[in-house]
Design an enzyme around this catalytic site. Structure first.
Site, PDB file in Angstrom:
ATOM      1  N   CYS A  73       0.795  -1.222   0.000  1.00  0.00           N
ATOM      2  CA  CYS A  73       0.000   0.000   0.000  1.00  0.00           C
ATOM      3  C   CYS A  73       0.828   1.273   0.000  1.00  0.00           C
ATOM      4  CB  CYS A  73      -0.996   0.002   1.159  1.00  0.00           C
ATOM      5  SG  CYS A  73      -0.284  -0.005   2.823  1.00  0.00           S
ATOM      6  N   HIS A 111      -3.696   0.606   6.994  1.00  0.00           N
ATOM      7  CA  HIS A 111      -3.596   0.799   5.548  1.00  0.00           C
ATOM      8  C   HIS A 111      -3.294   2.258   5.215  1.00  0.00           C
ATOM      9  CE1 HIS A 111      -4.330   0.270   1.330  1.00  0.00           C
ATOM     10  NE2 HIS A 111      -5.401   1.037   1.328  1.00  0.00           N
ATOM     11  N   ASP A 126      -6.735   5.168  -4.238  1.00  0.00           N
ATOM     12  CA  ASP A 126      -6.128   4.012  -3.582  1.00  0.00           C
ATOM     13  C   ASP A 126      -5.752   2.966  -4.628  1.00  0.00           C
ATOM     14  OD1 ASP A 126      -5.222   2.105  -1.864  1.00  0.00           O
ATOM     15  OD2 ASP A 126      -7.051   1.980  -0.660  1.00  0.00           O
TER      16      ASP A 126
END
Length: 262
Positions: A73, A111, A126
């Site tokens: 991420c 995250h 994202d």
């Protein structure tokens, strides 16, 4: 070395570069198609999952965009936000807790995702979440249903003060993807000692499950150990890959590597 032209070429994008919503949507979707998520990188990191969260943009660019490896991420979103800033977008970071299999949520700092402020609106970006999730950015407008490729998304407010991203396919009800506080973060926030994050990292490292994923036009493929999730036109299918050869083939397709070396 970070290079905007090389980045756009890797995304197979030669369209307009003005910082508009349309450009943002196209870049976001193309990024998810071009560059895979790969949690195998966390194996070597063990419990120190966020030790490198404040990425060296040049080094990660060389490894991911030029070198062709997947990322996690903070690498993928860190790179993408750098690209968006180069193109004139106003960007920042949020932190999110992902919905777990028992419908609870992970730690708020589990995250790393991004946001863009554009024409007075807040958008979630994202490209570092394996999914199932949104292929194009989401506007943070409470309860507004935003259809994408057969799947609906919305952002709702929870009693806890979080905003929750939810998705709904062609079959079934709304389910959470993750929750977040709309408070800008800095990479340094993930480097502050946190017992909650430490416990989560130990549990994740102990599971030994590797997750990889990549989007395709209108859908996603996610390989969780030996379980394959395919989302296409709002329909989600799950099946096990018991045949090692089939597993290797699917893995190679997601990572875009020769199956003999995957």
């Amino acid at each position: 070395m970070f290079d905007t032209a090389a980045y756009l070429k890797a995304l197979d994008y030669d369209g307009p570069l003005d910082p508009t919503a349309d450009t943002l949507r196209e870049l976001h979707r193309r990024h998810l198609i071009a560059i895979p998520y790969d949690s195998s990188l966390n194996t070597a990191r063990g419990e120190a999952l966020w030790a490198g969260v404040d990425i060296d943009v040049d080094a990660v660019f060389d490894a991911v965009v030029l070198g062709g490896r997947g990322g996690v991420c903070y690498e993928l979103n860190g790179l993408f936000l750098a690209l968006l800033r180069e193109l004139g977008y106003e960007t920042g970071l949020f932190a999110a807790g992902i919905r777990q299999v028992d419908d609870s949520f992970g730690p708020d700092l589990e995250h790393v995702l991004g946001f863009v402020r554009l024409d007075g609106e807040l958008w979630l970006v994202d490209v570092g979440f394996v999914g199932p999730s949104y292929l194009e950015p989401l506007r943070v407008v409470p309860d507004e249903v935003q259809p994408q490729f057969g799947t609906d998304f919305r952002v709702v407010r929870a009693d806890t003060g979080h905003h929750v991203v939810q998705r709904r396919g062609r079959v079934g009800d709304w389910r959470a993807v993750y929750r977040f506080h709309p408070r800008p973060r800095a990479f340094a926030d993930w480097l502050v000692p946190s017992p909650e994050l430490d416990r989560f990292a130990r549990a994740l490292a102990g599971s030994g499950i590797v997750v990889r994923g990549r989007a395709f036009e209108g859908g996603q493929r996610i390989l969780i150990g030996t379980r394959l999730v395919v989302v296409e036109d709002g329909t989600e299918r799950l099946r096990g890959l018991a045949d090692p050869e089939e597993h290797a083939r699917v893995l190679a397709e997601i990572l875009r590597k020769d199956a003999a070396t995957a």
